[in-house]
Structure formats: structure tokens, C-alpha cells
Design an enzyme around this catalytic site. Structure first.
Site, PDB file in Angstrom:
ATOM      1  N   HIS A 108      -6.996  -6.404   0.427  1.00 58.20           N
ATOM      2  CA  HIS A 108      -5.859  -5.492   0.406  1.00 58.20           C
ATOM      3  C   HIS A 108      -4.630  -6.052   1.133  1.00 58.20           C
ATOM      4  O   HIS A 108      -3.544  -5.503   0.991  1.00 58.20           O
ATOM      5  CB  HIS A 108      -6.288  -4.172   1.064  1.00 58.20           C
ATOM      6  CG  HIS A 108      -5.304  -3.057   0.921  1.00 58.20           C
ATOM      7  ND1 HIS A 108      -4.847  -2.621  -0.308  1.00 58.20           N
ATOM      8  CD2 HIS A 108      -4.677  -2.270   1.848  1.00 58.20           C
ATOM      9  CE1 HIS A 108      -4.001  -1.617  -0.133  1.00 58.20           C
ATOM     10  NE2 HIS A 108      -3.864  -1.393   1.160  1.00 58.20           N
ATOM     11  N   ASP A 161      -9.700  -6.436  -3.552  1.00 56.86           N
ATOM     12  CA  ASP A 161      -9.195  -5.303  -2.780  1.00 56.86           C
ATOM     13  C   ASP A 161     -10.191  -4.140  -2.836  1.00 56.86           C
ATOM     14  O   ASP A 161     -10.480  -3.597  -3.903  1.00 56.86           O
ATOM     15  CB  ASP A 161      -7.843  -4.865  -3.351  1.00 56.86           C
ATOM     16  CG  ASP A 161      -7.105  -3.871  -2.464  1.00 56.86           C
ATOM     17  OD1 ASP A 161      -7.751  -3.187  -1.658  1.00 56.86           O
ATOM     18  OD2 ASP A 161      -5.865  -3.798  -2.587  1.00 56.86           O
ATOM     19  N   SER A 212       0.830  -1.209   0.000  1.00 55.58           N
ATOM     20  CA  SER A 212       0.000   0.000   0.000  1.00 55.58           C
ATOM     21  C   SER A 212       0.867   1.262   0.000  1.00 55.58           C
ATOM     22  O   SER A 212       1.557   1.535  -0.988  1.00 55.58           O
ATOM     23  CB  SER A 212      -0.943  -0.046   1.204  1.00 55.58           C
ATOM     24  OG  SER A 212      -2.006   0.866   1.061  1.00 55.58           O
TER      25      SER A 212
END
Length: 284
Positions: A262, A234, A116
Site C-alpha cells: 500500500h 496491496d 490512500s
């Protein structure tokens, strides 16, 4: 340079990782976890509430350290890293923090594995310091202007229920969000000064998302191996983000995990570790 005192802190035994510290600048003490030997691979966490290196990578370092030197760091403003009083947060600051970590540990060139926000930092690092980078593995990479955001991620609530909801939004399988994990993340988010610190890093992240998105023209000339990993389900950063990067980066491969959100390094930990170990062994 005055030597900083190592805090009286031990990472939650739930994660099973030992603590290490390195002084990376005057007044700056970086907290990290290191296992294994060989090719250095630095792991960069995301930006969720109560996040830390341990809370992102506890299921990956023990296995991947059989193949390489794994180093998972708490970035400035996160976890147990102590920043100097005049420190600033943001994508460029996090990149330069990684540079200082490499210098302090005597690492000339490294792989970066980023989740991320960590993926965003890795690609910005490639733009700013390509000579220090052997390759990138990223999952659910950030760094794009936001069109829609989950409330649990954009404006998280610092309560056990708020932490639980944020973690549930990361995964398809809710059984992965155990009480031990929620309690550990909440404890980290509840430490003295943690709320104000987290607000500052989230504000910096969101400003840079709009003002300093990744330069796709530069990434189109990137001459290193890149593995993009994304969970098909996600909800935090859609799969289209990795498809966009795949279309731009010349030496990029993409691995999609089905029934995965995610948090691919947690939700599909065993498969994730095999994919990453195989990729590193053939290109490292």
C-alpha cells in the site's frame, strides 16, 4: 483576524524536512513542508495511525522538488495542523481545507498527489473544484464502500507494536519498517489529545466511505490527466480499486508496481519518483 501563534514544534529529524505554517482560516493553522520551484504539486497523505505529511512523503519531496514546487500538507485532524474549535472532519471538509491552503499560498491551479485517503480527497476535489486542478496522481485510492478491512488499519492499536503491525501491513518488505519509523509514528500518535482526534477522523472517514463514495458518473467526464499507481500486493486497498477507476476515468493511465504493498511511495521510492517526475514533465 487574530494571528495564531506558531507552535514550538520541529518535525522529527528522521524525515529531514523543514516545517512551515500558514493561517488558512480563523483559528486554523496549517502545517506543511515545501521544497522546489515551478509548477505547484500538493501532496496529500493517508489516514494511518501517527500519519503526517512528513511520514508519507519524506522519501519523495527532496527528489521531486528538483522538477516542481512540492507542498506536502497535514490535513485537518492530522499531524501538526491546528483546527478551529468548531471544525468538522470528513471528505468534504478535507477538500475545502485544501482549497483554503491553495488560497492562502496564492495558488490558482495545482496538481494533487494523494495516497490512500489523500487519493480520495484528490478525486473529490476534482468533482467539487475541477477549475482548480491541473491533474491527479493517486496511489491506493480510497473512497469506496469497504467489504473487508485489516484490523490494523480499521481499528489500529495505539502502541508501538500496534503501529509496527499497521506499517508492516503496508509493505511487502518488512525491513522498511525500522525502529526509527515506528518510534516517530508512535510519538506522533501519543501526543496529548492525539488519540481522541484520530478516533474522530477515522469515524468521519468511515462514515463518508459509506455515505459519500466517489461519484463515478462525474469522474467519467473528468477532463484532466490522471495517473493511478498501485502496489500489486496491496492488502489495505486492493488493486481492483485502481482498475475500477481506470475503467471510468477517460484520461487515466495506470502504473503497477510488483512486490509492493500500500506504500508505493516508500517501498518503491526511487522508481516512484522517476515515474511521477516523468509523468509531470510530459503533462505539466
Amino acid at each position: 483576524m487574530e494571528t495564531l501563534t506558531i507552535p514550538d514544534f520541529t518535525t522529527d529529524p528522521f524525515f529531514g524536512l523543514e516545517d512551515a505554517w500558514v493561517e488558512t482560516a480563523p483559528g486554523e493553522l496549517t502545517h506543511y513542508h515545501e521544497l522546489g520551484e515551478g509548477t505547484p504539486v500538493v501532496f496529500l497523505h493517508g489516514s494511518g495511525s501517527g500519519v503526517s505529511a512528513a511520514a508519507n512523503w519524506w522519501l519523495n519531496l527532496p527528489e521531486l522538488s528538483k522538477h516542481c514546487r512540492t507542498i506536502a500538507v497535514d490535513l485537518l485532524g492530522f499531524g501538526q495542523t491546528i483546527e478551529a474549535p468548531d471544525s468538522e472532519f470528513g471528505i468534504k471538509a478535507w477538500v475545502e481545507h485544501v482549497v483554503r491552503i491553495l488560497d492562502a499560498l496564492g495558488i490558482e491551479k495545482t496538481w494533487l498527489v494523494g495516497n490512500s485517503l489523500g487519493g480520495w480527497v484528490a478525486f473529490q476535489f476534482a468533482i467539487d473544484h475541477p477549475e482548480r486542478l491541473a491533474g491527479i496522481i493517486s496511489m491506493g485510492t480510497g473512497g469506496a464502500p469497504r467489504t473487508k478491512a485489516l484490523a490494523s488499519h480499521a481499528k489500529p492499536t495505539m502502541t508501538p507494536d500496534g503501529i509496527r503491525q499497521a506499517l508492516l501491513d503496508f509493505v511487502v518488505d518488512p525491513s522498511l519498517v525500522s525502529e526509527e519509523l515506528v518510534n516517530s509514528r508512535y510519538a506522533a500518535a501519543s501526543r496529548e489529545g492525539a488519540t481522541e482526534r484520530f478516533r474522530a477522523v477515522v469515524a468521519a472517514r468511515d462514515i463518508d466511505r459509506e455515505t459519500l463514495p466517489l461519484d463515478m458518473d462525474v469522474l467519467s467526464k473528468l477532463d484532466i490527466p490522471v495517473l493511478l499507481i498501485h502496489g500489486r500486493e496491496d492488502k489495505v486497498i486492493p488493486m481492483s480499486r485502481s482498475l475500477q477507476l481506470l475503467d471510468v476515468i477517460p484520461h487515466a493511465d495506470l502504473h503497477l508496481f510488483s512486490q509492493c504493498g500500500h506504500w508505493s511511495q516508500v517501498e518503491r521510492a526511487e522508481d516512484f519518483n522517476k515515474v511521477v517526475a516523468s509523468y509531470l514533465s510530459t503533462r505539466g
